[in-house]
Enzyme design. Structure first.
Site, short mmCIF file in Angstrom:
data_model
loop_
_atom_site.label_atom_id
_atom_site.label_comp_id
_atom_site.label_asym_id
_atom_site.label_seq_id
_atom_site.Cartn_x
_atom_site.Cartn_y
_atom_site.Cartn_z
N LYS A 52 0.94 -1.16 -0.36
CA LYS A 52 0.20 -0.01 0.08
C LYS A 52 0.85 1.04 -0.19
O LYS A 52 0.33 2.57 -0.26
CB LYS A 52 -1.19 0.00 1.13
CG LYS A 52 -2.19 -1.20 0.77
CD LYS A 52 -3.08 -1.47 2.36
CE LYS A 52 -4.21 -2.53 2.53
NZ LYS A 52 -4.52 -2.99 3.02
N GLN A 96 -5.46 -1.46 9.07
CA GLN A 96 -4.56 -3.13 8.44
C GLN A 96 -5.51 -4.45 9.97
O GLN A 96 -5.04 -3.89 10.54
CB GLN A 96 -3.11 -3.52 7.69
CG GLN A 96 -3.25 -4.52 7.99
CD GLN A 96 -3.63 -4.52 6.45
OE1 GLN A 96 -3.43 -3.05 5.78
NE2 GLN A 96 -3.89 -6.25 5.47
N ASP A 119 -11.47 1.95 3.04
CA ASP A 119 -11.20 1.01 2.59
C ASP A 119 -13.31 0.06 2.83
O ASP A 119 -13.01 -0.70 2.62
CB ASP A 119 -11.70 0.27 4.45
CG ASP A 119 -9.79 -0.53 4.52
OD1 ASP A 119 -9.39 -1.05 3.02
OD2 ASP A 119 -9.45 -0.64 5.94
N1 GUN Z 1 -6.48 -7.15 5.82
C1 GUN Z 1 -6.97 -7.82 4.41
N2 GUN Z 1 -7.52 -6.98 3.83
C2 GUN Z 1 -8.41 -6.41 3.71
C3 GUN Z 1 -8.10 -4.35 3.08
O1 GUN Z 1 -8.58 -4.56 2.06
N3 GUN Z 1 -8.20 -3.48 4.48
C4 GUN Z 1 -7.70 -3.30 6.06
N4 GUN Z 1 -8.02 -2.60 6.40
N5 GUN Z 1 -7.84 -5.15 6.24
C5 GUN Z 1 -7.38 -5.86 5.41
#
Ligand code: GUN
Length: 282
Positions: A52, A96, A119
């Site tokens: 990211k 996350q 998200d």
């Molecule tokens: N953990 C696995 N996929 C995601 C996601 O799309 N967003 C977040 N914040 N955590 C994750």
């Protein structure tokens, strides 16, 4: 329509478009910024967070990393989120997942301002999606819609079968396909006659979290197959929920793993961040 849907290429196109957009925004004094919070040091999460940050750097989005120790209390994390909610220079906040066991994921998601919830997990954004109102949409299903559109796959009137009903993928996927005028069936672990239902799909979205679960018996000749799964096999190779070599022979189009849905998720996160910056600054 290409037989193999190239998520790597399509996500690259989106990131290039966003890079141009960010550069234009910066000329107007708008500097998109994403706060990325990771609690503890789960190795898989560290890889996702790293990707990211890389995508932010590529597109010109500022990323602010908050790497908190495993022992961080729920209240300390909520305090940080509240502070970021108030910070006008931050346009997106991402925690996350998963968070350590002593934390309450639900309360964390509820605390993120819906306006910065890139998200798309906050109940307000989830509600907006079902009402067809403006809001942030979960990145993986939003990325799948882009994959289909940019590959020339028509959704309107098609029978779309989504296998999996998670809050992050299955449910929002069903809502988005419905919004595109698809006829949507959602299947899950209690579904009877799963194979028969999947065989009726013009578009099949596989999100069960089981390596190579779907073989050619589940697929109608010419169907479009979208594989959301990602698994590491004992031989270290990656595979999806779909048995690619087997299904590829009957499918009209199919996403590979890796290089299908995965890179689209991050591209859509970048897209949501830029959108948030535009909204907050206009
Ligand atoms: N953990 C696995 N996929 C995601 C996601 O799309 N967003 C977040 N914040 N955590 C994750």
């Amino acid at each position: 329509m290409d037989h193999i849907i190239d998520g790597k290429k399509i996500s690259q196109d989106i990131k290039d478009e966003l890079r141009d957009k960010v550069s234009e925004l910066k000329k107007k004094g708008i500097h998109p910024c994403l706060a990325v919070i990771q609690v503890g040091n789960d190795p898989a999460s560290a890889v996702y967070v790293g990707n990211k940050k890389k995508a932010c750097a590529y597109t010109g989005i500022e990323s602010r990393a908050y790497e908190l120790p495993e022992e961080t209390s729920q209240e300390e994390l909520l305090e940080l989120i509240r502070r970021l909610n108030q910070d006008n220079t931050v346009h997106g906040i991402l925690v996350q997942l998963p968070v350590p066991d002593h934390m309450d994921e639900r309360e964390i998601i509820h605390t993120i301002s819906p306006a910065k919830d890139v998200d798309g997990f906050h109940p307000q954004n989830v509600g907006s999606l079902s009402l067809g109102e403006e809001g942030f949409v979960s990145c993986t299903p939003a990325g799948i819609i882009q994959l289909l559109r940019r590959s020339g796959v028509e959704i309107d009137g098609k029978h779309c079968v989504v296998v999996g009903r998670s809050n992050i993928v299955g449910k929002p996927m069903a809502m988005l396909l419905l919004r595109e005028n698809g006829t949507v069936t959602v299947c899950h672990s209690h579904t009877r006659n799963l194979k028969e239902i999947c065989r009726q799909a013009d578009i099949l979205v596989a999100a069960v979290g089981k390596p190579r679960f779907f073989n050619a018996d589940y697929i109608k000749e010419g169907a479009v197959v979208i594989d959301v799964g990602i698994h590491r096999l004992e031989n270290r190779k990656l595979c999806g929920d779909v048995d690619f070599e087997n299904v590829e022979k009957v499918a009209g189009a199919i996403t590979p793993v890796p290089g299908g849905v995965g890179p689209m998720t991050i591209a859509m996160l970048m897209n949501n961040c830029v959108e948030s910056a535009v909204r907050m600054c206009s």
